[in-house]
Design a protein around this motif. Structure first.
Motif, PDB file in Angstrom:
ATOM      1  N   ALA A   1       0.842  -1.202   0.000  1.00  0.00           N
ATOM      2  CA  ALA A   1       0.000   0.000   0.000  1.00  0.00           C
ATOM      3  C   ALA A   1       0.874   1.248   0.000  1.00  0.00           C
ATOM      4  CB  ALA A   1      -0.921   0.006   1.223  1.00  0.00           C
ATOM      5  N   LEU A   2       0.438   2.262  -0.733  1.00  0.00           N
ATOM      6  CA  LEU A   2       1.156   3.530  -0.802  1.00  0.00           C
ATOM      7  C   LEU A   2       0.170   4.682  -0.780  1.00  0.00           C
ATOM      8  CD1 LEU A   2       3.947   5.007  -1.351  1.00  0.00           C
ATOM      9  CD2 LEU A   2       3.207   5.087  -3.751  1.00  0.00           C
ATOM     10  N   LYS A   3       0.482   5.684   0.025  1.00  0.00           N
ATOM     11  CA  LYS A   3      -0.249   6.945   0.004  1.00  0.00           C
ATOM     12  C   LYS A   3       0.782   8.049  -0.142  1.00  0.00           C
ATOM     13  CE  LYS A   3      -3.950   9.573   2.179  1.00  0.00           C
ATOM     14  NZ  LYS A   3      -4.968   9.599   3.267  1.00  0.00           N
ATOM     15  N   ALA A   4       0.717   8.793  -1.260  1.00  0.00           N
ATOM     16  CA  ALA A   4       1.778   9.749  -1.573  1.00  0.00           C
ATOM     17  C   ALA A   4       1.218  11.006  -2.212  1.00  0.00           C
ATOM     18  CB  ALA A   4       2.807   9.108  -2.508  1.00  0.00           C
ATOM     19  N   THR A   5       1.924  12.118  -1.972  1.00  0.00           N
ATOM     20  CA  THR A   5       1.585  13.399  -2.583  1.00  0.00           C
ATOM     21  C   THR A   5       2.871  14.063  -3.062  1.00  0.00           C
ATOM     22  OG1 THR A   5      -0.312  13.723  -1.115  1.00  0.00           O
ATOM     23  CG2 THR A   5       0.541  15.675  -2.224  1.00  0.00           C
ATOM     24  N   TRP A   6       2.827  14.603  -4.273  1.00  0.00           N
ATOM     25  CA  TRP A   6       3.928  15.373  -4.833  1.00  0.00           C
ATOM     26  C   TRP A   6       3.408  16.771  -5.157  1.00  0.00           C
ATOM     27  CZ3 TRP A   6       2.633  10.442  -6.026  1.00  0.00           C
ATOM     28  CH2 TRP A   6       3.606   9.450  -5.870  1.00  0.00           C
ATOM     29  N   SER A   7       4.128  17.804  -4.761  1.00  0.00           N
ATOM     30  CA  SER A   7       3.758  19.170  -5.128  1.00  0.00           C
ATOM     31  C   SER A   7       4.938  19.832  -5.826  1.00  0.00           C
ATOM     32  CB  SER A   7       3.327  19.987  -3.906  1.00  0.00           C
ATOM     33  OG  SER A   7       4.396  20.156  -3.005  1.00  0.00           O
ATOM     34  N   ASP A   8       4.627  20.611  -6.837  1.00  0.00           N
ATOM     35  CA  ASP A   8       5.634  21.285  -7.659  1.00  0.00           C
ATOM     36  C   ASP A   8       5.109  22.686  -7.935  1.00  0.00           C
ATOM     37  OD1 ASP A   8       7.204  22.265  -9.766  1.00  0.00           O
ATOM     38  OD2 ASP A   8       7.505  20.278 -10.640  1.00  0.00           O
ATOM     39  N   ARG A   9       5.602  23.663  -7.178  1.00  0.00           N
ATOM     40  CA  ARG A   9       5.149  25.055  -7.333  1.00  0.00           C
ATOM     41  C   ARG A   9       6.223  25.842  -8.071  1.00  0.00           C
ATOM     42  NH1 ARG A   9       2.672  29.238  -2.902  1.00  0.00           N
ATOM     43  NH2 ARG A   9       0.813  28.082  -3.499  1.00  0.00           N
ATOM     44  N   GLU A  10       5.807  26.448  -9.172  1.00  0.00           N
ATOM     45  CA  GLU A  10       6.738  27.205 -10.014  1.00  0.00           C
ATOM     46  C   GLU A  10       6.175  28.598 -10.262  1.00  0.00           C
ATOM     47  OE1 GLU A  10       8.848  26.674 -14.402  1.00  0.00           O
ATOM     48  OE2 GLU A  10       6.792  25.982 -14.085  1.00  0.00           O
ATOM     49  N   THR A  11       7.033  29.610 -10.136  1.00  0.00           N
ATOM     50  CA  THR A  11       6.660  30.979 -10.473  1.00  0.00           C
ATOM     51  C   THR A  11       7.686  31.543 -11.436  1.00  0.00           C
ATOM     52  OG1 THR A  11       5.645  31.332  -8.301  1.00  0.00           O
ATOM     53  CG2 THR A  11       6.151  33.285  -9.601  1.00  0.00           C
ATOM     54  N   VAL A  12       7.214  32.003 -12.588  1.00  0.00           N
ATOM     55  CA  VAL A  12       8.062  32.654 -13.585  1.00  0.00           C
ATOM     56  C   VAL A  12       7.633  34.105 -13.678  1.00  0.00           C
ATOM     57  CG1 VAL A  12       8.842  32.681 -15.979  1.00  0.00           C
ATOM     58  CG2 VAL A  12       8.310  30.498 -14.876  1.00  0.00           C
ATOM     59  N   THR A  13       8.544  35.016 -13.350  1.00  0.00           N
ATOM     60  CA  THR A  13       8.250  36.447 -13.360  1.00  0.00           C
ATOM     61  C   THR A  13       9.082  37.114 -14.444  1.00  0.00           C
ATOM     62  OG1 THR A  13       7.848  36.387 -10.975  1.00  0.00           O
ATOM     63  CG2 THR A  13       8.168  38.546 -11.979  1.00  0.00           C
TER      64      THR A  13
ATOM     65  N   ASP B   1       0.817  25.821  -9.663  1.00  0.00           N
ATOM     66  CA  ASP B   1       0.878  24.836  -8.580  1.00  0.00           C
ATOM     67  C   ASP B   1       0.420  23.486  -9.121  1.00  0.00           C
ATOM     68  OD1 ASP B   1       1.698  26.705  -6.710  1.00  0.00           O
ATOM     69  OD2 ASP B   1      -0.341  27.228  -6.143  1.00  0.00           O
ATOM     70  N   ARG B   2       1.325  22.515  -9.152  1.00  0.00           N
ATOM     71  CA  ARG B   2       1.000  21.173  -9.615  1.00  0.00           C
ATOM     72  C   ARG B   2       0.965  20.235  -8.408  1.00  0.00           C
ATOM     73  NH1 ARG B   2       5.138  23.411 -12.521  1.00  0.00           N
ATOM     74  NH2 ARG B   2       4.678  23.974 -14.680  1.00  0.00           N
ATOM     75  N   THR B   3      -0.096  19.418  -8.329  1.00  0.00           N
ATOM     76  CA  THR B   3      -0.229  18.455  -7.245  1.00  0.00           C
ATOM     77  C   THR B   3      -0.586  17.098  -7.819  1.00  0.00           C
ATOM     78  OG1 THR B   3      -1.009  20.197  -5.744  1.00  0.00           O
ATOM     79  CG2 THR B   3      -1.366  17.915  -5.064  1.00  0.00           C
ATOM     80  N   TYR B   4       0.212  16.090  -7.497  1.00  0.00           N
ATOM     81  CA  TYR B   4      -0.037  14.721  -7.944  1.00  0.00           C
ATOM     82  C   TYR B   4      -0.274  13.850  -6.699  1.00  0.00           C
ATOM     83  CZ  TYR B   4       2.925  16.880 -11.560  1.00  0.00           C
ATOM     84  OH  TYR B   4       3.487  17.751 -12.466  1.00  0.00           O
ATOM     85  N   THR B   5      -1.271  12.979  -6.767  1.00  0.00           N
ATOM     86  CA  THR B   5      -1.587  12.136  -5.616  1.00  0.00           C
ATOM     87  C   THR B   5      -1.766  10.688  -6.046  1.00  0.00           C
ATOM     88  OG1 THR B   5      -3.952  12.626  -5.848  1.00  0.00           O
ATOM     89  CG2 THR B   5      -2.694  13.987  -4.314  1.00  0.00           C
ATOM     90  N   MET B   6      -1.425   9.768  -5.131  1.00  0.00           N
ATOM     91  CA  MET B   6      -1.589   8.342  -5.356  1.00  0.00           C
ATOM     92  C   MET B   6      -1.948   7.688  -4.029  1.00  0.00           C
ATOM     93  SD  MET B   6       1.192   5.591  -6.873  1.00  0.00           S
ATOM     94  CE  MET B   6       1.214   6.372  -8.492  1.00  0.00           C
ATOM     95  N   ASP B   7      -3.038   6.925  -4.019  1.00  0.00           N
ATOM     96  CA  ASP B   7      -3.475   6.224  -2.814  1.00  0.00           C
ATOM     97  C   ASP B   7      -3.956   4.849  -3.250  1.00  0.00           C
ATOM     98  OD1 ASP B   7      -4.447   5.350  -0.418  1.00  0.00           O
ATOM     99  OD2 ASP B   7      -5.786   7.050  -0.058  1.00  0.00           O
ATOM    100  N   GLY B   8      -3.125   3.837  -3.069  1.00  0.00           N
ATOM    101  CA  GLY B   8      -3.456   2.513  -3.587  1.00  0.00           C
ATOM    102  C   GLY B   8      -3.086   1.399  -2.630  1.00  0.00           C
ATOM    103  N   THR B   9      -3.843   0.303  -2.701  1.00  0.00           N
ATOM    104  CA  THR B   9      -3.583  -0.874  -1.882  1.00  0.00           C
ATOM    105  C   THR B   9      -3.835  -2.123  -2.711  1.00  0.00           C
ATOM    106  OG1 THR B   9      -4.294   0.264   0.137  1.00  0.00           O
ATOM    107  CG2 THR B   9      -4.181  -2.148   0.217  1.00  0.00           C
ATOM    108  N   THR B  10      -2.857  -3.027  -2.716  1.00  0.00           N
ATOM    109  CA  THR B  10      -3.011  -4.332  -3.354  1.00  0.00           C
ATOM    110  C   THR B  10      -2.882  -5.415  -2.294  1.00  0.00           C
ATOM    111  OG1 THR B  10      -2.190  -3.632  -5.516  1.00  0.00           O
ATOM    112  CG2 THR B  10      -2.002  -5.953  -5.005  1.00  0.00           C
ATOM    113  N   THR B  11      -3.824  -6.368  -2.308  1.00  0.00           N
ATOM    114  CA  THR B  11      -3.768  -7.493  -1.373  1.00  0.00           C
ATOM    115  C   THR B  11      -3.923  -8.797  -2.147  1.00  0.00           C
ATOM    116  OG1 THR B  11      -6.150  -7.329  -0.982  1.00  0.00           O
ATOM    117  CG2 THR B  11      -4.703  -6.196   0.570  1.00  0.00           C
ATOM    118  N   LEU B  12      -3.232  -9.825  -1.678  1.00  0.00           N
ATOM    119  CA  LEU B  12      -3.346 -11.166  -2.250  1.00  0.00           C
ATOM    120  C   LEU B  12      -3.819 -12.093  -1.142  1.00  0.00           C
ATOM    121  CD1 LEU B  12      -2.869 -12.904  -4.788  1.00  0.00           C
ATOM    122  CD2 LEU B  12      -0.589 -13.401  -3.897  1.00  0.00           C
ATOM    123  N   GLY B  13      -5.060 -12.592  -1.256  1.00  0.00           N
ATOM    124  CA  GLY B  13      -5.657 -13.409  -0.216  1.00  0.00           C
ATOM    125  C   GLY B  13      -5.230 -14.859  -0.287  1.00  0.00           C
ATOM    126  N   ALA B  14      -5.651 -15.617   0.728  1.00  0.00           N
ATOM    127  CA  ALA B  14      -5.314 -17.045   0.784  1.00  0.00           C
ATOM    128  C   ALA B  14      -5.905 -17.821  -0.379  1.00  0.00           C
ATOM    129  CB  ALA B  14      -5.786 -17.632   2.112  1.00  0.00           C
TER     130      ALA B  14
END
Length: 547
Positions: free
Chosen positions: A427-439, A448-461
């Protein structure tokens, strides 16, 4: 044995992605869903908006038409269109593909005149076959497309007695004449963003990493098509752990990745890579058969505004421009980082001079904390906190005055990775943020860029493998001038899915079930777009538009 099963599934099935499907009707689609996946399912589709096209005269050119059975590139010749001039209002690339049988997802690219204009991946097919298409606005490559060019395209593939899917594709370019009512061209140096006028030059960076820009360059942007792919653990870099932790994929300090651009050995740009999930990802291709994850269809390049370095680069000599991925273990492959450099020139100057006036690189943070499982039935845990900050500023002296460009970029990544002994839970719960300002001379574009991932894999009996996952791809761009807001736009692409199948059974006996949903929204000063798609067992059950 359980651990070996999970490692095999993750390491082999995560391979590449899918392409943009042809758009169905805007009306709600509610056919009865099958009880489980069969030998066929709906063709791949996404909720992303179609490319807006001018209502002007158009001309189409076929760029490539090939069947990919191995790792032999298609090569050909490109000739500009006749009858639509050479100054176009828009240029749209379209790929149409089909494949059937058994095949993994595969990564591909298209280069024209050495310029990478398109990077993509393919769907995993049904036994009966799937068809798909993807469109991309490639107007920014107009300078390359005005001349006769060589063409190279490759979707690396393996075809044998087991993997039978031959990937059949056709790529066309459609050129739209610039109409009288298309409005004035955007200003020439507005900062990073798709609103810019097409560049005057597009320079592919070769294997020697040497870049020689025109001496009158007034704006310089590098774009990097960065993908973790090609087999091995870097295809799912966000799950890697330090050497001390007992997991199947190791990476020295863990999962933090950062794509850096250096000019003559000096860091000139930093960015967070997008955590693309290909269409075999997370051990469960049934999640992605119809709706792929964000960007798997059309892999976007990372952009870096290198204009603060223009005074250095404009001396007429070659300079070293190199790209590296922070966090990848030494001597380990798995990342592809082709680079194009886009240049806007001052047509009234032979030589644009300038200097880099500020270079402030903060310390790179990459901290991991591993907590071992307290019991055999417990879970291991890896907490990661990473980030970096860079500010560069410089000016150029142009025919229309002195232009000062300041680029500030701040990256942040947090993740929690949990897994059981044998990886029967992952299982993974992750956030990436990338804030860029060009003047640029008081006009600022903050993205403002935001990427998210929240996943779980299970293998049962019972060997039933179950994956639940949510992915997010959000960007908000705000433009200000003299401290006053003059524009805002938001793009938000969200995917949610759940699928289960019998992991150790033959394909026809997996009894797979799965649901998926994607909602893609755009809103702000440019209007509104909002579309939701949903599936059950490979049937498209919802196609709803708002706005």
């Amino acid at each position: 044995m359980r651990r070996r099963v999970m490692s095999m599934l993750v390491g082999v099935v995560v391979a590449a992605g899918t392409l943009l499907g042809t758009s169905p009707s805007a009306a709600a689609v509610k056919p009865p869903a099958p009880p489980e996946f069969g030998t066929d399912w709906h063709d791949p589709v996404t909720a992303a908006p179609p490319i807006e096209k001018p209502r002007t005269k158009s001309c189409a050119v076929t760029v490539a038409e090939a069947q990919f059975k191995d790792f032999t590139p298609f090569t050909g010749d490109y000739t500009p269109p006749r009858g639509c001039g050479d100054r176009w209002g828009k240029v749209v690339l379209r790929l149409d593909g089909k494949v059937k049988g058994r095949q993994y997802d595969r990564l591909g690219y298209l280069r024209i005149g050495g310029v990478e204009v398109f990077r993509t991946s393919t769907p995993e097919p049904s036994a009966d076959g799937v068809s798909w298409s993807v469109e991309k606005d490639v107007t920014r490559y107009s300078e390359t497309l005005r001349q006769n060019q060589s063409v190279e395209m490759l979707i690396g593939n393996v075809v044998n007695e087991t993997y039978t899917g031959v990937i059949d594709v056709k790529v066309t370019l459609t050129f739209y004449e610039r109409g009288k009512n298309t409005g004035a061209e955007p200003e020439k140096n507005p900062g990073t963003g798709s609103g810019s006028a097409a560049p005057d030059r597009v320079l592919p960076l070769g294997d020697d990493s040497a870049l020689t820009t025109p001496r009158n360059s007034e704006r310089i942007v590098a774009e990097v098509y960065a993908t973790g792919s090609g087999g091995g653990c870097e295809e799912y870099w966000y799950l890697t752990v330090p050497d001390a932790a007992p997991y199947s994929c190791k990476a020295d300090q863990g999962p933090y990745r950062e794509v850096q651009v250096e000019v003559d050995g000096q860091v000139a740009g930093i960015a967070a890579p997008f955590p693309t999930v290909w269409t075999g990802g997370w051990s469960n291709p049934f999640l992605w058969y119809v709706l792929p994850g964000p960007r798997a269809f059309d892999i976007k390049p990372i952009e870096y505004d290198l204009t603060p370095f223009a005074g250095i680069l404009n001396d007429g000599r070659p300079h070293k421009v190199e790209v590296s991925v922070v966090g990848v273990p030494k001597a380990q492959t798995g990342w592809s980082v082709p680079v194009n450099v886009l240049v806007w020139q001052d047509e009234r100057s032979k030589h644009v001079t300038g200097e880099l006036t500020r270079h402030d690189a903060g310390p790179l943070a990459n901290d991991t904390a591993y907590t071992p499982a307290s019991t055999a039935e417990g879970t291991h845990r890896l907490d990661t906190k990473g980030g970096h900050r860079l500010t560069v500023s410089g000016h150029v002296k142009t025919s229309h005055g002195r232009v000062t460009t300041t680029v500030t970029r701040a990256l942040k990544n947090t993740s929690v990775h949990r897994w059981a002994e044998g990886e029967s839970l992952d299982a993974l719960k992750a956030t990436w943020s990338d804030r860029e300002t060009v003047t640029v001379n008081g006009r600022a574009v903050r993205t403002d860029r935001t990427y998210t991932m929240d996943g779980t894999t299970t293998l049962g009996a019972d060997d039933r493998l179950r994956t639940e996952i949510s992915l997010g791809d959000r960007a908000e761009s705000v433009t200000t001038h003299g401290g006053r807001r003059t524009g805002r736009s938001v793009t938000d692409d969200r995917y949610d899915g759940e699928a289960t199948y019998t992991a150790t059974a033959p394909r026809e006996e997996r009894h797979a079930v799965g649901t998926s949903r994607e909602r893609y929204r755009q809103y702000g000063d440019g209007g509104c777009y909002d579309r939701t798609l949903a599936t059950e067992q490979g049937a498209l059950t919802v196609d709803r538009r708002r706005c």
